[in-house]
Design a protein around this motif. Sequence first.
Motif, PDB file in Angstrom:
ATOM      1  N   THR A 109      -6.498  10.692  -9.726  1.00  0.00           N
ATOM      2  CA  THR A 109      -6.577  10.379  -8.626  1.00  0.00           C
ATOM      3  C   THR A 109      -5.969   9.055  -8.202  1.00  0.00           C
ATOM      4  O   THR A 109      -6.700   8.150  -9.145  1.00  0.00           O
ATOM      5  N   PHE A 110      -5.036   8.460  -7.844  1.00  0.00           N
ATOM      6  CA  PHE A 110      -4.023   6.459  -8.355  1.00  0.00           C
ATOM      7  C   PHE A 110      -4.182   6.678  -6.609  1.00  0.00           C
ATOM      8  O   PHE A 110      -3.306   6.919  -5.729  1.00  0.00           O
ATOM      9  N   GLU A 111      -5.091   5.475  -6.277  1.00  0.00           N
ATOM     10  CA  GLU A 111      -5.037   3.865  -5.500  1.00  0.00           C
ATOM     11  C   GLU A 111      -5.353   5.508  -4.268  1.00  0.00           C
ATOM     12  O   GLU A 111      -4.332   5.159  -3.070  1.00  0.00           O
ATOM     13  N   GLY A 112      -5.889   5.916  -4.443  1.00  0.00           N
ATOM     14  CA  GLY A 112      -6.611   7.090  -3.297  1.00  0.00           C
ATOM     15  C   GLY A 112      -5.855   8.182  -3.300  1.00  0.00           C
ATOM     16  O   GLY A 112      -6.005   9.494  -2.073  1.00  0.00           O
ATOM     17  N   VAL A 113      -4.595   8.738  -3.787  1.00  0.00           N
ATOM     18  CA  VAL A 113      -3.865   9.529  -3.581  1.00  0.00           C
ATOM     19  C   VAL A 113      -4.024  10.801  -4.658  1.00  0.00           C
ATOM     20  O   VAL A 113      -3.537  10.081  -6.381  1.00  0.00           O
ATOM     21  N   GLU A 114      -3.723  12.103  -4.619  1.00  0.00           N
ATOM     22  CA  GLU A 114      -4.034  12.911  -6.044  1.00  0.00           C
ATOM     23  C   GLU A 114      -2.356  13.002  -6.358  1.00  0.00           C
ATOM     24  O   GLU A 114      -0.780  13.034  -5.245  1.00  0.00           O
TER      25      GLU A 114
ATOM     26  N   GLN B 122       0.552  -1.426  -0.089  1.00  0.00           N
ATOM     27  CA  GLN B 122      -0.234  -0.177  -0.041  1.00  0.00           C
ATOM     28  C   GLN B 122       0.983   1.025  -0.032  1.00  0.00           C
ATOM     29  O   GLN B 122       2.106   0.951   0.218  1.00  0.00           O
ATOM     30  N   PRO B 123       0.674   2.395  -0.258  1.00  0.00           N
ATOM     31  CA  PRO B 123       1.238   3.766  -0.386  1.00  0.00           C
ATOM     32  C   PRO B 123       1.483   3.798   0.711  1.00  0.00           C
ATOM     33  O   PRO B 123       0.585   3.687   1.823  1.00  0.00           O
ATOM     34  N   VAL B 124       2.619   4.481   0.859  1.00  0.00           N
ATOM     35  CA  VAL B 124       3.218   5.161   2.350  1.00  0.00           C
ATOM     36  C   VAL B 124       3.963   6.449   2.188  1.00  0.00           C
ATOM     37  O   VAL B 124       3.847   6.952   1.339  1.00  0.00           O
ATOM     38  N   LEU B 125       3.861   6.884   3.386  1.00  0.00           N
ATOM     39  CA  LEU B 125       3.922   8.501   3.836  1.00  0.00           C
ATOM     40  C   LEU B 125       5.635   8.900   4.390  1.00  0.00           C
ATOM     41  O   LEU B 125       4.958   7.512   5.946  1.00  0.00           O
ATOM     42  N   TYR B 126       6.483   9.265   4.506  1.00  0.00           N
ATOM     43  CA  TYR B 126       7.592   9.690   5.032  1.00  0.00           C
ATOM     44  C   TYR B 126       6.995  10.650   6.025  1.00  0.00           C
ATOM     45  O   TYR B 126       7.465  11.806   5.596  1.00  0.00           O
ATOM     46  N   HIS B 127       7.873  10.990   7.458  1.00  0.00           N
ATOM     47  CA  HIS B 127       7.053  11.865   7.584  1.00  0.00           C
ATOM     48  C   HIS B 127       8.914  12.551   8.427  1.00  0.00           C
ATOM     49  O   HIS B 127       9.566  11.404   8.849  1.00  0.00           O
TER      50      HIS B 127
ATOM     51  N   GLU C 255      10.198  19.508   9.337  1.00  0.00           N
ATOM     52  CA  GLU C 255      10.020  18.607   9.288  1.00  0.00           C
ATOM     53  C   GLU C 255       8.812  18.832   7.806  1.00  0.00           C
ATOM     54  O   GLU C 255       8.108  19.346   8.187  1.00  0.00           O
ATOM     55  N   TRP C 256       8.352  17.412   7.529  1.00  0.00           N
ATOM     56  CA  TRP C 256       8.126  17.850   6.457  1.00  0.00           C
ATOM     57  C   TRP C 256       7.582  16.025   6.228  1.00  0.00           C
ATOM     58  O   TRP C 256       7.971  15.615   6.404  1.00  0.00           O
ATOM     59  N   ASP C 257       6.711  15.675   5.080  1.00  0.00           N
ATOM     60  CA  ASP C 257       6.093  14.901   4.797  1.00  0.00           C
ATOM     61  C   ASP C 257       5.773  14.847   3.257  1.00  0.00           C
ATOM     62  O   ASP C 257       6.049  15.261   3.092  1.00  0.00           O
ATOM     63  N   VAL C 258       6.197  13.319   3.094  1.00  0.00           N
ATOM     64  CA  VAL C 258       6.696  12.736   1.606  1.00  0.00           C
ATOM     65  C   VAL C 258       5.898  11.465   1.811  1.00  0.00           C
ATOM     66  O   VAL C 258       6.277  10.672   2.128  1.00  0.00           O
ATOM     67  N   ILE C 259       4.713  11.877   0.525  1.00  0.00           N
ATOM     68  CA  ILE C 259       4.236  10.148   0.366  1.00  0.00           C
ATOM     69  C   ILE C 259       5.415   9.453  -1.230  1.00  0.00           C
ATOM     70  O   ILE C 259       5.836  10.200  -2.043  1.00  0.00           O
ATOM     71  N   ASP C 260       5.308   8.298  -0.971  1.00  0.00           N
ATOM     72  CA  ASP C 260       6.992   7.441  -1.332  1.00  0.00           C
ATOM     73  C   ASP C 260       5.956   7.107  -3.358  1.00  0.00           C
ATOM     74  O   ASP C 260       5.203   5.632  -2.721  1.00  0.00           O
ATOM     75  N   PRO C 261       6.641   7.605  -4.038  1.00  0.00           N
ATOM     76  CA  PRO C 261       6.122   7.405  -5.507  1.00  0.00           C
ATOM     77  C   PRO C 261       5.920   6.202  -5.825  1.00  0.00           C
ATOM     78  O   PRO C 261       5.916   5.475  -6.328  1.00  0.00           O
ATOM     79  N   TYR C 262       7.355   5.198  -4.887  1.00  0.00           N
ATOM     80  CA  TYR C 262       7.894   3.483  -4.525  1.00  0.00           C
ATOM     81  C   TYR C 262       6.914   2.703  -4.075  1.00  0.00           C
ATOM     82  O   TYR C 262       7.233   1.149  -4.578  1.00  0.00           O
ATOM     83  N   SER C 263       6.069   3.175  -4.139  1.00  0.00           N
ATOM     84  CA  SER C 263       5.245   2.401  -2.868  1.00  0.00           C
ATOM     85  C   SER C 263       3.736   1.744  -3.478  1.00  0.00           C
ATOM     86  O   SER C 263       2.451   1.386  -3.473  1.00  0.00           O
ATOM     87  N   PHE C 264       3.756   2.622  -5.401  1.00  0.00           N
ATOM     88  CA  PHE C 264       2.531   2.818  -5.991  1.00  0.00           C
ATOM     89  C   PHE C 264       3.052   1.789  -7.155  1.00  0.00           C
ATOM     90  O   PHE C 264       3.869   1.800  -7.214  1.00  0.00           O
ATOM     91  N   GLY C 265       1.935   0.912  -7.656  1.00  0.00           N
ATOM     92  CA  GLY C 265       2.186   0.291  -8.367  1.00  0.00           C
ATOM     93  C   GLY C 265       1.769   1.258  -9.643  1.00  0.00           C
ATOM     94  O   GLY C 265       1.857   1.944  -9.922  1.00  0.00           O
TER      95      GLY C 265
ATOM     96  N   LEU D 128       3.490  10.736  -9.312  1.00  0.00           N
ATOM     97  CA  LEU D 128       3.946  11.444  -8.215  1.00  0.00           C
ATOM     98  C   LEU D 128       3.316  11.854  -7.092  1.00  0.00           C
ATOM     99  O   LEU D 128       2.807  12.667  -7.620  1.00  0.00           O
ATOM    100  N   PRO D 129       2.951  11.390  -6.311  1.00  0.00           N
ATOM    101  CA  PRO D 129       2.225  11.986  -5.461  1.00  0.00           C
ATOM    102  C   PRO D 129       2.650  13.494  -5.400  1.00  0.00           C
ATOM    103  O   PRO D 129       3.226  13.436  -4.751  1.00  0.00           O
ATOM    104  N   GLY D 130       1.295  14.268  -5.230  1.00  0.00           N
ATOM    105  CA  GLY D 130       0.921  16.145  -4.939  1.00  0.00           C
ATOM    106  C   GLY D 130       1.575  16.530  -6.208  1.00  0.00           C
ATOM    107  O   GLY D 130       1.819  18.039  -5.515  1.00  0.00           O
TER     108      GLY D 130
END
Length: 733
Positions: free
Chosen positions: A134-139, A83-88, A95-105, A182-184
């Motif tokens: 919107t892919f796997e619930g993420v824009e 599943q998609p993963v977020l890095y804090h 501090e910042w958040d990054v959604i991992d593009p390599y956790s998407f199919g 690429l999320p975001g």
Amino acid sequence: MAKKQSGWQADPKQIARVVSGQHDDPFSILGLHESDGQWTLRALVPHAQWIEARTLDGKALGKLEKRDDAGFFEGRVAMDRFQPVLYHAGNEGGEWDVIDPYSFGPVLGPMDDYYIGEGSHLRLFDKMGAHFMTFEGVEGTHFAVWAPNAQRVSVVGSFNDWDGRRHPMRRRNEIGIWEIFLPGVLPGAQYKYEILGKAGNLLPLKADPYAQQTEMRPKTASVVADPTPFAWTDNAYMEARKSRDYRREPMSVYEVHLGSWRKRPDGGFLSYDQLADQLVPYAADMGFTHIELLPISEHPYDPSWGYQPTGLYAPTARFGDPAGFARFVDAAHNAGLGIILDWVPAHFPTDEHGLAKFDGTALYEHADPRQGYHPDWNTAIYNFGRKEVSSFLTNNALYWLEKFHIDGLRVDAVASMLYLDYSRQPGQWVPNSQGGNENIEAIAFLQRVNAETYGNHPGTFTVAEESTSWPGVTAPTYAKGLGFGFKWNMGFMNDTLRYMQREPIHRRFHHHDLTFGLLYAFSENFTLPLSHDEVVHGKGSLLTKMPGDDWQKFANLRAYYAFMWGYPGKKLLFMGQEFAQREEWNEAHALDWWLLDAQFHEGVRRLVSDLNTVYRELPALHGRDCEPEGFEWIIANDQANSVLAWVRKAPDAAPVVVITNLTPVPREKYRLPMPAAGRWIERINTDAGWYAGSNTGNQGVVNATKGNEFGYPATAEIVLPPLSTLILQFEPE
């Protein structure tokens, strides 16, 4: 003593390849990986000192260990599925958040692979390039690019500091396409592709071949387009268009270069919306049926007029965004005007951000300069025999017709595509497999484009700018023709302009220049073009080509226009010539609209408007434009007086007679055979005072009496004004 590496941890050599931007399969290292029921996360987040992994709904998965100072992190996490993963992430600065593009199919699927591999995919503009979704619930934005010989391809842009190490893409080996979600990344983001050639060499950053929006020149980045569907209001027009047979309908085309038709007071370009407000009503009021636009695909160099495009899928940013161009087309349709685009599939410029050597190899072009280099324009020639290139161009044609409701495509420089030896000396070209000079692959490509265009978009049409006598340009593809709807009649243009430039006293010796064209007038479906090509590069304007003093120049031009509007074939006139622009066209300056304050210029404008009205109103003038039964000579051989006359006909329509007198001598009681006895209305007299002529004529009516010694049904004695053309409409009792 070095810390021992666990079996699940990445090989330091692999890490080094990732952080140096050398890895050709980043998805095999980065992202989420499962082995023996255990899950491992790996991420490259430059500038981070620490990272916590979380699910998108905020569930903590664990901290990752920093394996490389460049920002490579790795760690075991408690997961139960992919599943998609977020890095804090954080450092001393925040501090910042990054959604991992390599956790998407992958976004592309096996059917895309199949049809792309086969070369038959007709929705590439929905799959390739950049698409916000919107892919796997993420824009985010999905990127896909063809670069089969690259070692590594990355998306770089405003969202990752243009750093090619950050977002290397997934390679789909079977079809040579690289993709990543690429999320975001939102609409409006600028981006390019950073490509590592197969030898490991870094290429110049490349714009996206399928980009649907671009930056304003001189910037060259691609832009993620807004995917919001345009709210079209032209449904009635589009529905009616489906059943049209343009061969038998009036088609009078106003050819326009958007950048110089008119300019803002400060000298800047009008926007698409301003052109919708100004150009559309002007062309409609003038009675034209279509506006033809010189190429509006993105191009870097203004003096190329758009004929050297680098962004075939993007309306140029000079005049606004893609939605603005859609509003322009919508406004035209609502005014009853069709839009034709000049389309350039023959060649492309070699700007380093464009298609040339796209992945370090000759990808879109031929590698052999005898096939891949165009000596006339210093450009690269497409490799039409490569299925990916054929698909790229075919999809582009369909894209404009579907996404922007374009009515027709005028295909530029077709002759240069058809002949392998075009503009080449012996030894500078490569014969085809049969030893001939025909470009078999280009022929097949053109046939494919035309078949797909007519098959997928009923009511649209294509026009060939083809300057030779290639047979069957407008014959259907099933009959082994090229399948175009129309062909520019360059012979008509050359012959008639050459004739009109002669002093009237010499014209009797060149009478055949005006009659020869009827020998082949119905061999193709022709458009008669007085285009931009005739009024540039020192050729002067149409007015300045005409001989004599100012009065005679205007009279010649008026007579010529009515001659052309009465001649079989569709009509095309370049902007400014409808009011007799005196200076030749210069793309850097607006037309000289102030000339309309002068009587002679306003007279020409009135004539063109009236010619369009008569042409549209009288079926005899358009209903059989492309068929020989619509034309009959009355007088073809009066060389001594430089007089010509013919009949235009159509089923269930009153006949029309066209007479032209191309000397400055008025002819009183000129004896004219006529197709019917009775009353003929003088619909056009180019010498009328309304057009700033001398007002010689027949007081609006010609009466024909029965009988004629040459076997015609009737005869009329008419006044032929000097340097004039008359159009007479039969008025049945």
